[in-house]
Design a protein around this motif. Structure first.
Motif, short mmCIF file in Angstrom:
data_model
loop_
_atom_site.label_atom_id
_atom_site.label_comp_id
_atom_site.label_asym_id
_atom_site.label_seq_id
_atom_site.Cartn_x
_atom_site.Cartn_y
_atom_site.Cartn_z
N LYS A 44 34.61 67.87 104.55
CA LYS A 44 35.49 67.52 103.42
C LYS A 44 35.13 66.16 102.86
CE LYS A 44 39.06 67.32 106.15
NZ LYS A 44 38.57 67.58 107.50
N SER A 45 35.06 65.16 103.76
CA SER A 45 34.77 63.81 103.29
C SER A 45 33.39 63.76 102.65
CB SER A 45 34.82 62.81 104.44
OG SER A 45 36.10 62.74 104.96
N THR A 46 32.46 64.46 103.27
CA THR A 46 31.11 64.45 102.72
C THR A 46 31.10 65.01 101.30
OG1 THR A 46 30.26 64.71 104.95
CG2 THR A 46 28.74 65.17 103.14
N MET A 159 40.60 61.30 96.53
CA MET A 159 41.43 60.74 97.60
C MET A 159 41.02 61.36 98.93
SD MET A 159 45.14 60.63 95.84
CE MET A 159 45.28 60.36 94.08
N ASP A 160 40.67 60.47 99.86
CA ASP A 160 40.24 60.96 101.17
C ASP A 160 41.33 60.65 102.20
OD1 ASP A 160 38.98 61.80 103.40
OD2 ASP A 160 37.21 60.53 103.19
N GLU A 161 42.09 61.64 102.56
CA GLU A 161 43.17 61.49 103.54
C GLU A 161 43.99 60.23 103.29
OE1 GLU A 161 42.68 62.96 107.23
OE2 GLU A 161 40.87 64.11 106.82
N PRO A 162 44.54 60.08 102.08
CA PRO A 162 45.20 58.81 101.77
C PRO A 162 46.50 58.60 102.55
CG PRO A 162 45.55 60.37 100.01
CD PRO A 162 44.60 61.03 100.96
MG LIG Z 1 36.93 62.98 106.79
#
Ligand SMILES: [Mg+2]
Ligand SMILES: Nc1ncnc2c1ncn2[C@@H]1O[C@H](COP(=O)(O)OP(=O)(O)O)[C@@H](O)[C@H]1O
Lengths: 359, 287
Positions: A44-46, A159-162
């Motif tokens: 996901k983050s990638t 937004m990454d796991e904000p």
């Molecule tokens: Mg991640």
């Protein structure tokens, strides 16, 4: 305002290793909030960082508002990101943190002030503008990070796991705030989380990832009602769907000492496989007085409005079930209960591939 | 009582530091020249008066400030440049890092000797050899620029220390802040100025204070390279006191100078250390 298109985009960190993101194809419509969800390490983050320009795109394309951005550096993509850690600038005040992207773009002072003040107003940060990040609470820092993104008025928010650094209550509050803000600003947003509840509550559409591959991309209710495979079925919903490998018997499968009928199309697409993976959500199982599968209760989770009973089959210790019961249930640990399955609500998946049988 | 086991250490520390200091104060109140036996007598503060009237002492004090602060600041700047280079990935980084650290591992006396003979010698020195294509002849660096020559050796030794400290600082910098800044449109220089330098501030302060505390006591480099000369052009306080005590045999005078230096050092160090502890303390709160 922009549409975001992942077109078979891949990211391979180490040559030869499996791609962290593998041929992702996904279209985020203008103004839509799309959530990328999946277990830890699913890419996901990638995927988000590829969109942000923080990771190169090793294969495929990525378009923002129709423009291929594979070779466009981050700062020219007109996107703003909220990091999991917030990545606030510790030596700068809240004001300077929020004004930073504007200053870097050489915006004139008056306009900077107007935008920062407006964002601070929206986010309730006005009285903290002179503070350094270390003098703020977790929720306030989170809002500063949001503020730094919205002052830019970008085409796309990332937004990454904000919310992952907030406590449970703040998380629920902020979740609603972000969704509300996104609606109001109407900016295309890609939101990453590992929390399926967040995904279901916030996303206009949700993309479920596993091992870098897109499993299903659909609205929350579609995901819930028609998971395309056993992975999505088990991932979405809380408590998770019961997934049971059951042997075929007659026109259905055998669960303990009862037969669960399968629809004709399901039987047809299962062919002559000897087992089928059956998925039943806890709320589609009910307690009955007589008929039904006999199960022994291991744990009772009482939530007040409802309860969840974790049980194993009376004649098979290895097969466990989660059943939703009424609130203030009188069922106790060790009791034997009879569980009725709603045949209409049964999902069936191929035991080998996990793919959904029929539709 | 729980601290009782530490008592021997405390007693030992007092014996080796405080008693000599008290003796020094005692001597500083006396006129006592070793060359004239029987000359020892109380003169109270006369020695201090002459210390402050001694223009050489003032010159030497100024030398000490220049030598200490100059060397430390130049070493910090060079160390910062090297740390920034080492903070990037390139082939052979490990080897380069080791090579850059070696000056710090060399005994100060040996390093000073190396600079005096191998590098700065007018006839055989490598510096003149390397500079000869640029028209530099047999430049006598050490006699023409005595203070600078000593400082060069000090800077050469201390740059690696600053580099390591600042490299640790750079590597403790969260990468997501840099990524955020990049997305916010900051270029390399803006990131350095707006984020890296503020982050490194406390490391720079720490390096400056530690370096200054060490370098204010420099003796070996001065002794080996210039003997403080010509005259007192490159002498610093420790060397000057040594000269007065062990070449001039003036115990009273040199003890008084020693006391003055210690008092000044304590004052400066207290403020400097407070600064460092404050900025590290403040930084703690942010994590
Ligand atoms: Mg991640
Ligand atoms: N910088 C990196 N170098 C090598 N592998 C990485 C790097 N970042 C992530 N990965 C790998 O890529 C995969 C996906 O990681 P990530 O996108 O962070 O997952 P998620 O955000 O869904 O938890 C993981 O297997 C992870 O180990």
């Amino acid at each position: 305002m922009a549409e975001v298109v992942f077109d078979r985009a891949s990211r391979i960190y180490t040559p030869g290793a499996t791609p962290a993101v593998d041929g992702l194809s996904l279209t985020v419509d203008d103004g839509e909030l799309v959530v990328l969800v999946g277990p830890s390490g699913s890419g996901k983050s990638t995927a988000l960082r590829m969109l942000a320009g923080l990771e190169p795109i090793d294969a495929g394309h990525l378009r923002i508002d129709g423009r291929d951005v594979v070779d466009v550096p981050s700062k020219d993509r007109d996107i703003a990101m909220v990091f999991q850690s917030y990545a606030l600038y510790p030596s700068k005040t809240v004001w300077d943190n929020m004004a930073f992207p504007l200053k870097m773009r050489g915006m004139d002072k008056a306009e900077q002030a107007r935008r920062v003040n407006e964002a601070a107003e929206i986010l309730g940060l006005t009285e903290y503008l002179d503070r350094k990040p270390k003098a703020l609470s977790g929720g306030q820092r989170q809002r500063v990070a949001m503020g730094r993104a919205i002052v830019r008025e970008p085409q796309v928010f990332l937004m990454d796991e904000p919310l992952s650094n907030l406590d449970a209550k703040m998380r629920v509050q902020t979740r609603a705030q972000i969704a509300g803000l996104q609606n109001r600003l109407d900016v295309t947003t890609v939101y990453v989380t590992h929390d399926q509840v967040e995904a279901m509550t916030m996303g206009d559409r949700v993309a479920v990832l596993r091992d870098g591959r897109l499993q299903q991309y659909a609205t929350p209710s579609e995901l819930y009602d028609h998971p395309v495979n056993a992975f999505v079925a088990g991932f979405i919903g809380s408590p998770a769907m019961n997934l049971l490998d059951l042997g075929r018997a007659g026109d259905g499968v055998r669960l303990g000492d009862v037969d669960v009928p399968l629809r004709r199309e399901v039987r047809d697409s299962a062919g002559d496989a000897s087992t089928v993976t059956i998925g039943v959500r806890p709320e589609d199982l009910s307690l009955s007085d007589g008929d039904g599968v006999k199960a022994v209760v291991d744990v009772v989770e009482e939530l007040g409005s409802e309860s969840y009973l974790y049980a194993h089959l009376a004649d098979d210790e290895a097969t466990t079930l989660v059943v939703r019961g009424p609130g203030r249930t009188r069922v106790r640990y060790g009791e034997t209960i009879a569980v009725r399955v709603d045949p209409e609500a049964v999902h069936a998946f191929d035991s080998a591939s996990g793919e959904r049988l029929a539709s | 009582m729980r601290r009782a086991p530490l008592l021997p250490a405390l007693v030992f520390t007092i014996i080796v530091t405080q008693i000599p200091f008290l003796l020094t104060i005692f001597y500083s109140l006396q006129s006592w020249n070793l060359v004239r036996p029987g000359s020892q007598q109380w003169v109270w503060f006369d020695n201090y008066v002459s210390v402050f009237q001694d223009s050489q002492f003032r010159g030497v004090a100024l030398n000490t400030v220049i030598m200490t602060l100059g060397s430390v600041l130049i070493a910090v700047v060079l160390g910062l440049v090297l740390a920034l280079l080492l903070n990037r990935h390139f082939v052979g980084r490990g080897v380069v890092r080791t090579l850059l650290v070696t000056p710090f591992l060399i005994t100060p006396v040996a390093a000073a000797l190396l600079w005096k003979t191998t590098l700065l010698d007018p006839t055989y020195g490598l510096v003149n050899f390397v500079l000869s294509p640029f028209g530099v002849g047999e430049e006598a660096w050490i006699s023409d620029f005595p203070l600078a020559s000593v400082m060069v050796a000090l800077i050469w030794q201390w740059t690696p220390f600053m580099m390591l400290l600042l490299l640790a600082g750079l590597q403790s910098m969260p990468t997501d802040q840099i990524e955020a800044a990049r997305m916010d449109g900051a270029g390399a220089w803006a990131i350095f100025r707006e984020l890296t330098l503020p982050h490194l501030r406390r490391f720079i302060e720490l390096g400056t204070v530690l370096g200054a505390i060490y370098l204010v006591n420099t003796f070996d480099a001065v002794y080996m390279i210039t003997q403080g000369g010509p005259g007192t052009a490159s002498a610093n306080l420790p060397f000057y006191i040594y000269q007065r005590a062990f070449l001039g045999f003036d115990i009273g005078q040199s003890a008084a100078m020693g006391v003055v230096v210690v008092v000044m050092t304590i004052i400066v160090a207290t403020f400097a250390l407070r600064l460092v502890f404050r900025s590290f303390g403040a930084a703690e709160g942010s994590h």
